[in-house]
Design a protein around this motif. Structure first.
Motif, short mmCIF file in Angstrom:
data_model
loop_
_atom_site.label_atom_id
_atom_site.label_comp_id
_atom_site.label_asym_id
_atom_site.label_seq_id
_atom_site.Cartn_x
_atom_site.Cartn_y
_atom_site.Cartn_z
N GLU A 36 -4.05 -2.76 -4.04
CA GLU A 36 -4.79 -3.12 -2.92
C GLU A 36 -3.31 -4.21 -2.34
O GLU A 36 -3.37 -4.60 -1.39
CB GLU A 36 -5.33 -4.73 -3.84
CG GLU A 36 -7.19 -3.95 -4.26
CD GLU A 36 -7.50 -4.61 -5.27
OE1 GLU A 36 -7.32 -5.65 -5.50
OE2 GLU A 36 -8.19 -4.55 -5.70
N ARG A 40 -2.77 -4.82 1.49
CA ARG A 40 -2.58 -5.73 2.43
C ARG A 40 -1.60 -5.81 2.97
O ARG A 40 -1.45 -6.80 4.26
CB ARG A 40 -2.38 -6.54 1.38
CG ARG A 40 -4.03 -7.45 0.74
CD ARG A 40 -3.93 -8.02 0.04
NE ARG A 40 -3.05 -8.51 -0.87
CZ ARG A 40 -2.79 -7.96 -1.97
NH1 ARG A 40 -4.76 -7.68 -2.50
NH2 ARG A 40 -2.46 -8.60 -2.99
N ASN A 183 3.68 -9.81 3.77
CA ASN A 183 2.71 -10.82 3.29
C ASN A 183 2.43 -12.13 3.36
O ASN A 183 1.47 -12.64 4.45
CB ASN A 183 2.96 -11.10 1.63
CG ASN A 183 2.31 -9.57 0.94
OD1 ASN A 183 1.07 -9.26 1.81
ND2 ASN A 183 2.84 -9.44 -0.13
#
Length: 432
Positions: A36, A40, A183
């Motif tokens: 995950e 992302r 991120n």
């Protein structure tokens, strides 16, 4: 297959067959969360980026390695984000060195792959690019979530000193910094998108609120959460409805009735907006509006009268058009009065701004006592506009539930103030 002279001959099996002999690389316990975090980043299968390329070039030069690269380990595939050195490195996860590297807490060092049981039969060792040395520094997208590794490869057995391992670790920090920037940028983009959506929803809510409530009431409600009822000593109230509405609509399909009401009330909304008059509500075929609640310009009465005449003229234009087409239609009668009212907002979930008092009731009675295509006003209202209009006295007339009152038909504005704005039938968009 090319065989290096200083290495044992490769096994005769094809690379695909050799791959089948390799055991499945263990998966981390946090594999789902790790994947995950990788997804992302939205970095798989993306074009090369200079910020990553410069790190692998620096690593190759500093460590004098023929091959350096940044790998990302997906569910079943190793993806190369940046690479220095000519060779094919994209490979199934279970054939990769990096699949093992992400299991480590520190740099994974393989001085001689032929002597390591994990890699001795690996196609990348037995064939091109004939890997003998490997060093892989795990790369965390977030603490404990290794998504890939910064790698060094050589075709000769090698080792790294403590100082070199520390340097490789620092280069890994640089890659992780770039990954966390991704991120951060993603979060910033989502935040900006959320702010845009929030601003748009706020705009829609504000627009809806201002369609329901006057601007100053909407502002007070947003600021304080409540609206205090207030007394307004001198405002002008207009009430109008359609003559023979029920009889006319009996001959019309329901959809046509709704279309026509929408056309009329849309035009009335445009007219009240032009003359800075506050629409309050519609009641069946009735329309109620007020002026002088906010605009303290001394012109509330004249603005209301202009609005009433414009409404009357719009319906007359539409009536003539329908008559020419042989269709039934209605006409408008208008009543206007001036006096004090109490204004406020009622309701908690469905807000409604309204006014109360004898002035409202009188305006309604004046409308009932009016005639088709006429604007009927009280003496109190006429006193505010009489020098600017031509009018016809009607004498004392009875009003339901009230004493007899002097009433007047407004015939027209005098030429010096002839500013009535007409709203053309063609300008009104009908509901299909």
């Amino acid at each position: 297959m090319t065989v290096r002279p200083d290495e044992p001959a490769a096994v005769s099996a094809a690379p695909a067959e050799m791959a089948q002999l390799l055991p499945r690389i263990p998966r981390p316990k946090n594999e789902v969360t790790r994947l995950e975090a990788l997804h992302r980043l939205e970095i798989l299968n993306t074009p090369p980026e200079e910020r990553f390329d410069r790190i692998v070039k620096l690593a190759a030069r500093v460590f004098r390695m023929p091959i350096s690269y940044i790998s990302l380990v997906g569910d079943d595939q190793q993806w190369i984000k940046a690479q220095e050195g000519e060779c094919q490195l994209n490979a199934p996860r279970d054939q990769s060195f990096c699949g093992f590297a992400i299991l480590e807490k520190k740099i994974m060092l393989v001085p001689d792959a032929l002597l390591d049981p994990r890699f001795a039969e690996n196609p990348m060792v037995k064939g091109e690019p004939f890997v003998r040395f490997y060093a892989g520094r795990p790369l965390d997208a977030a603490p404990g979530l290794a998504v890939g590794s910064l790698c060094l490869m050589d075709r000769e057995p090698r080792d790294l000193s403590a100082a070199e391992l520390e340097l490789l670790d620092r280069l890994g920090d640089l890659v992780e910094h770039e990954l966390r920037l991704l991120n951060s940028l993603e979060l910033q983009e989502k935040l900006l998108e959320s702010q845009k959506l929030l601003a748009e929803e706020k705009r829609k809510t504000d627009e809806l609120l201002r369609n329901i409530l006057p601007d100053h009431i909407a502002d007070e409600l947003k600021q304080n959460g409540v609206v205090q009822a207030s007394l307004h000593p001198a405002v002008c109230v207009l009430f109008c409805d359609f003559v023979n509405f029920t009889r006319t609509t009996e001959k019309m399909p329901p959809e046509a009735v709704v279309n026509e009401l929408n056309a009329c009330f849309t035009a009335f909304d445009e007219i009240t907006g032009q003359f800075k008059v506050e629409k309050l509500k519609t009641m069946g075929d009735g329309y109620l509006c007020v002026s002088g609640l906010v605009e303290q310009d001394g012109c509330a009465a004249m603005r209301m009268l202009q609005a009433g005449l414009a409404m009357r003229d719009f319906i007359e234009e539409r009536f003539a058009q329908k008559q020419a087409d042989g269709e039934p239609y209605w006409r408008l009668r208008v009543g206007i009065h001036s006096g004090p009212v109490v204004a406020g907002v009622v309701g908690k979930r469905k807000f409604a701004f309204d006014i109360w008092g004898d002035t409202v009731n009188t305006a309604s009675r004046l409308e009932t006592a009016s005639e088709a295509s006429r604007v009927n006003v009280s003496e109190d209202f006429l006193r505010l506009v009489r020098d600017q209009v031509d009018f016809t006295p009607r004498g004392l007339r009875s009003l339901k539930g009230k004493d007899d009152r002097l009433m007047f038909f407004i015939d027209r504005l005098k030429d010096v103030v002839q500013k009535t704005t007409s709203v053309s039938v063609e300008n009104v968009v009908l509901v299909e």
